[in-house]
Design a protein around this motif. Structure first.
Motif, PDB file in Angstrom:
ATOM      1  N   PHE A   1       0.817  -1.212   0.000  1.00 45.88           N
ATOM      2  CA  PHE A   1       0.000   0.000   0.000  1.00 45.88           C
ATOM      3  C   PHE A   1       0.850   1.261   0.000  1.00 45.88           C
ATOM      4  O   PHE A   1       0.534   2.228  -0.696  1.00 45.88           O
ATOM      5  CB  PHE A   1      -0.970   0.013   1.183  1.00 45.88           C
ATOM      6  CG  PHE A   1      -2.220  -0.755   0.907  1.00 45.88           C
ATOM      7  CD1 PHE A   1      -3.139  -0.319  -0.032  1.00 45.88           C
ATOM      8  CD2 PHE A   1      -2.474  -1.932   1.571  1.00 45.88           C
ATOM      9  CE1 PHE A   1      -4.295  -1.034  -0.302  1.00 45.88           C
ATOM     10  CE2 PHE A   1      -3.613  -2.664   1.312  1.00 45.88           C
ATOM     11  CZ  PHE A   1      -4.532  -2.215   0.366  1.00 45.88           C
ATOM     12  N   VAL A   2       1.924   1.254   0.764  1.00 47.96           N
ATOM     13  CA  VAL A   2       2.806   2.423   0.788  1.00 47.96           C
ATOM     14  C   VAL A   2       3.432   2.620  -0.592  1.00 47.96           C
ATOM     15  O   VAL A   2       3.555   3.752  -1.073  1.00 47.96           O
ATOM     16  CB  VAL A   2       3.880   2.287   1.883  1.00 47.96           C
ATOM     17  CG1 VAL A   2       4.927   3.386   1.782  1.00 47.96           C
ATOM     18  CG2 VAL A   2       3.231   2.303   3.259  1.00 47.96           C
ATOM     19  N   GLY A   3       3.817   1.523  -1.238  1.00 44.35           N
ATOM     20  CA  GLY A   3       4.382   1.610  -2.588  1.00 44.35           C
ATOM     21  C   GLY A   3       3.393   2.178  -3.582  1.00 44.35           C
ATOM     22  O   GLY A   3       3.740   3.029  -4.409  1.00 44.35           O
ATOM     23  N   VAL A   4       2.150   1.725  -3.516  1.00 47.31           N
ATOM     24  CA  VAL A   4       1.112   2.252  -4.410  1.00 47.31           C
ATOM     25  C   VAL A   4       0.873   3.732  -4.114  1.00 47.31           C
ATOM     26  O   VAL A   4       0.764   4.550  -5.033  1.00 47.31           O
ATOM     27  CB  VAL A   4      -0.197   1.435  -4.267  1.00 47.31           C
ATOM     28  CG1 VAL A   4      -1.364   2.130  -4.951  1.00 47.31           C
ATOM     29  CG2 VAL A   4      -0.003   0.040  -4.829  1.00 47.31           C
ATOM     30  N   PHE A   5       0.819   4.082  -2.836  1.00 44.10           N
ATOM     31  CA  PHE A   5       0.633   5.477  -2.453  1.00 44.10           C
ATOM     32  C   PHE A   5       1.788   6.336  -2.966  1.00 44.10           C
ATOM     33  O   PHE A   5       1.574   7.455  -3.437  1.00 44.10           O
ATOM     34  CB  PHE A   5       0.504   5.581  -0.928  1.00 44.10           C
ATOM     35  CG  PHE A   5       0.172   6.959  -0.446  1.00 44.10           C
ATOM     36  CD1 PHE A   5      -1.102   7.473  -0.598  1.00 44.10           C
ATOM     37  CD2 PHE A   5       1.147   7.747   0.143  1.00 44.10           C
ATOM     38  CE1 PHE A   5      -1.415   8.741  -0.155  1.00 44.10           C
ATOM     39  CE2 PHE A   5       0.848   9.024   0.588  1.00 44.10           C
ATOM     40  CZ  PHE A   5      -0.434   9.524   0.440  1.00 44.10           C
ATOM     41  N   GLN A   6       2.999   5.810  -2.891  1.00 48.22           N
ATOM     42  CA  GLN A   6       4.181   6.535  -3.384  1.00 48.22           C
ATOM     43  C   GLN A   6       4.063   6.781  -4.892  1.00 48.22           C
ATOM     44  O   GLN A   6       4.316   7.885  -5.373  1.00 48.22           O
ATOM     45  CB  GLN A   6       5.451   5.745  -3.063  1.00 48.22           C
ATOM     46  CG  GLN A   6       6.705   6.221  -3.741  1.00 48.22           C
ATOM     47  CD  GLN A   6       7.295   7.487  -3.129  1.00 48.22           C
ATOM     48  OE1 GLN A   6       6.710   8.111  -2.253  1.00 48.22           O
ATOM     49  NE2 GLN A   6       8.447   7.875  -3.607  1.00 48.22           N
ATOM     50  N   VAL A   7       3.703   5.762  -5.642  1.00 53.17           N
ATOM     51  CA  VAL A   7       3.580   5.894  -7.101  1.00 53.17           C
ATOM     52  C   VAL A   7       2.468   6.881  -7.470  1.00 53.17           C
ATOM     53  O   VAL A   7       2.657   7.762  -8.320  1.00 53.17           O
ATOM     54  CB  VAL A   7       3.338   4.518  -7.760  1.00 53.17           C
ATOM     55  CG1 VAL A   7       2.969   4.665  -9.222  1.00 53.17           C
ATOM     56  CG2 VAL A   7       4.570   3.637  -7.602  1.00 53.17           C
TER      57      VAL A   7
ATOM     58  N   GLY B   1       1.187   9.219  -5.550  1.00 52.64           N
ATOM     59  CA  GLY B   1       1.583  10.543  -5.091  1.00 52.64           C
ATOM     60  C   GLY B   1       2.563  11.216  -6.034  1.00 52.64           C
ATOM     61  O   GLY B   1       2.436  12.412  -6.331  1.00 52.64           O
ATOM     62  N   ARG B   2       3.518  10.475  -6.530  1.00 50.41           N
ATOM     63  CA  ARG B   2       4.508  11.045  -7.456  1.00 50.41           C
ATOM     64  C   ARG B   2       3.874  11.356  -8.809  1.00 50.41           C
ATOM     65  O   ARG B   2       4.199  12.366  -9.434  1.00 50.41           O
ATOM     66  CB  ARG B   2       5.686  10.099  -7.633  1.00 50.41           C
ATOM     67  CG  ARG B   2       6.561   9.999  -6.400  1.00 50.41           C
ATOM     68  CD  ARG B   2       7.715   9.051  -6.620  1.00 50.41           C
ATOM     69  NE  ARG B   2       8.700   9.585  -7.555  1.00 50.41           N
ATOM     70  CZ  ARG B   2       9.730  10.349  -7.201  1.00 50.41           C
ATOM     71  NH1 ARG B   2       9.889  10.667  -5.946  1.00 50.41           N
ATOM     72  NH2 ARG B   2      10.577  10.774  -8.100  1.00 50.41           N
ATOM     73  N   THR B   3       2.988  10.480  -9.278  1.00 56.71           N
ATOM     74  CA  THR B   3       2.408  10.637 -10.606  1.00 56.71           C
ATOM     75  C   THR B   3       1.291  11.682 -10.631  1.00 56.71           C
ATOM     76  O   THR B   3       1.287  12.558 -11.488  1.00 56.71           O
ATOM     77  CB  THR B   3       1.849   9.277 -11.094  1.00 56.71           C
ATOM     78  OG1 THR B   3       2.873   8.298 -11.007  1.00 56.71           O
ATOM     79  CG2 THR B   3       1.365   9.372 -12.522  1.00 56.71           C
ATOM     80  N   VAL B   4       0.380  11.586  -9.702  1.00 55.98           N
ATOM     81  CA  VAL B   4      -0.804  12.441  -9.720  1.00 55.98           C
ATOM     82  C   VAL B   4      -0.570  13.776  -9.018  1.00 55.98           C
ATOM     83  O   VAL B   4      -0.936  14.829  -9.535  1.00 55.98           O
ATOM     84  CB  VAL B   4      -2.011  11.706  -9.090  1.00 55.98           C
ATOM     85  CG1 VAL B   4      -3.238  12.608  -9.027  1.00 55.98           C
ATOM     86  CG2 VAL B   4      -2.324  10.436  -9.866  1.00 55.98           C
ATOM     87  N   PHE B   5       0.062  13.742  -7.853  1.00 58.14           N
ATOM     88  CA  PHE B   5       0.190  14.946  -7.041  1.00 58.14           C
ATOM     89  C   PHE B   5       1.595  15.554  -7.078  1.00 58.14           C
ATOM     90  O   PHE B   5       1.844  16.565  -6.426  1.00 58.14           O
ATOM     91  CB  PHE B   5      -0.186  14.644  -5.589  1.00 58.14           C
ATOM     92  CG  PHE B   5      -1.579  14.104  -5.444  1.00 58.14           C
ATOM     93  CD1 PHE B   5      -2.684  14.902  -5.697  1.00 58.14           C
ATOM     94  CD2 PHE B   5      -1.781  12.781  -5.072  1.00 58.14           C
ATOM     95  CE1 PHE B   5      -3.965  14.403  -5.566  1.00 58.14           C
ATOM     96  CE2 PHE B   5      -3.059  12.269  -4.941  1.00 58.14           C
ATOM     97  CZ  PHE B   5      -4.152  13.082  -5.185  1.00 58.14           C
ATOM     98  N   ASN B   6       2.503  14.928  -7.809  1.00 62.29           N
ATOM     99  CA  ASN B   6       3.878  15.405  -7.937  1.00 62.29           C
ATOM    100  C   ASN B   6       4.547  15.602  -6.567  1.00 62.29           C
ATOM    101  O   ASN B   6       5.267  16.566  -6.332  1.00 62.29           O
ATOM    102  CB  ASN B   6       3.940  16.704  -8.753  1.00 62.29           C
ATOM    103  CG  ASN B   6       5.340  16.959  -9.271  1.00 62.29           C
ATOM    104  OD1 ASN B   6       6.122  16.015  -9.460  1.00 62.29           O
ATOM    105  ND2 ASN B   6       5.669  18.218  -9.494  1.00 62.29           N
ATOM    106  N   THR B   7       4.272  14.661  -5.661  1.00 67.16           N
ATOM    107  CA  THR B   7       4.888  14.691  -4.338  1.00 67.16           C
ATOM    108  C   THR B   7       5.245  13.263  -3.938  1.00 67.16           C
ATOM    109  O   THR B   7       4.601  12.320  -4.385  1.00 67.16           O
ATOM    110  CB  THR B   7       3.953  15.321  -3.289  1.00 67.16           C
ATOM    111  OG1 THR B   7       4.660  15.435  -2.055  1.00 67.16           O
ATOM    112  CG2 THR B   7       2.692  14.518  -3.082  1.00 67.16           C
ATOM    113  N   ALA B   8       6.263  13.124  -3.133  1.00 66.08           N
ATOM    114  CA  ALA B   8       6.723  11.793  -2.736  1.00 66.08           C
ATOM    115  C   ALA B   8       6.742  11.695  -1.217  1.00 66.08           C
ATOM    116  O   ALA B   8       6.710  12.694  -0.505  1.00 66.08           O
ATOM    117  CB  ALA B   8       8.119  11.545  -3.289  1.00 66.08           C
ATOM    118  N   ILE B   9       6.814  10.483  -0.734  1.00 67.53           N
ATOM    119  CA  ILE B   9       6.972  10.244   0.696  1.00 67.53           C
ATOM    120  C   ILE B   9       8.441  10.486   1.028  1.00 67.53           C
ATOM    121  O   ILE B   9       9.324   9.828   0.463  1.00 67.53           O
ATOM    122  CB  ILE B   9       6.566   8.801   1.060  1.00 67.53           C
ATOM    123  CG1 ILE B   9       5.105   8.559   0.728  1.00 67.53           C
ATOM    124  CG2 ILE B   9       6.849   8.528   2.526  1.00 67.53           C
ATOM    125  CD1 ILE B   9       4.672   7.115   0.867  1.00 67.53           C
TER     126      ILE B   9
END
Length: 179
Positions: A36-42, A44-52
């Motif tokens: 889930f964290v990996g999916v959230f990271q992807v 977040g980076r793709t849609v919101f242009n932000t990373a963990i």
């Protein structure tokens, strides 16, 4: 006297199996959480242009959970890769003796690994070793390794005792070994 030793071995096996089941459940939960964290990271980076922040550091540390917590469980159920083709056709006593030999070799290796990984943990703890990106302390992960290997060593001792019993009584019902 035979029954008492068998009963004690069966009781120890049941208690240790509960610990191994719990550790395996934690490992499975860690895999689920990391997914889930990996999916959230992807996303977040793709849609919101932000990373963990520190994602790689967290993943490196958490991967030890699923890499090591299930090892004793896998040994208990015989889930590791085995090469038993050569042992087919021999007597049960010979089969149990070869399994005992393999467990003894594994036990020696694991005891050496417990000692060396404990030293590795102590060094990381004394130096205050941490990850590069966000400075997570590394010692908890390095402590996990010798603890889990010590738990595996106890599993191997239980299996060794059962294999010794089975070498003496080849037709007995296995208790603490995979069949």
């Amino acid at each position: 006297m035979q029954r008492d030793g068998t009963a004690a071995l069966a009781a120890a096996h049941r208690v240790w199996a509960r610990l191994e089941d719990g550790m395996n459940l934690i490992a499975a939960a860690a895999i689920f959480f990391l997914m889930f964290v990996g999916v959230f990271q992807v996303i977040g980076r793709t849609v919101f242009n932000t990373a963990i922040h520190g994602y790689i550091d967290y993943m490196e540390q958490a991967s030890a959970l699923f890499a090591f917590l299930g090892i004793s469980y896998a040994q208990r159920v015989g889930a590791h890769i085995r090469m038993d083709l050569l042992l087919r056709g021999y007597s049960l006593r010979f089969l149990w003796a070869m399994e005992l030999f393999a467990v003894l070799v594994a036990l020696v290796i694991i005891v050496v690994l417990v000692d060396t990984t404990w030293e590795n943990f102590l060094r990381a703890w004394q130096l205050g070793d941490s990850t590069i990106d966000i400075g997570l302390p590394i010692w908890p992960t390095k402590l996990l390794v010798p603890v889990v290997l010590a738990i595996l060593a106890v599993r191997l001792v239980l299996q060794m005792l059962d294999y010794i019993r089975l070498v003496c009584h080849p037709e007995a019902v296995p208790i603490a070994v995979p069949v």
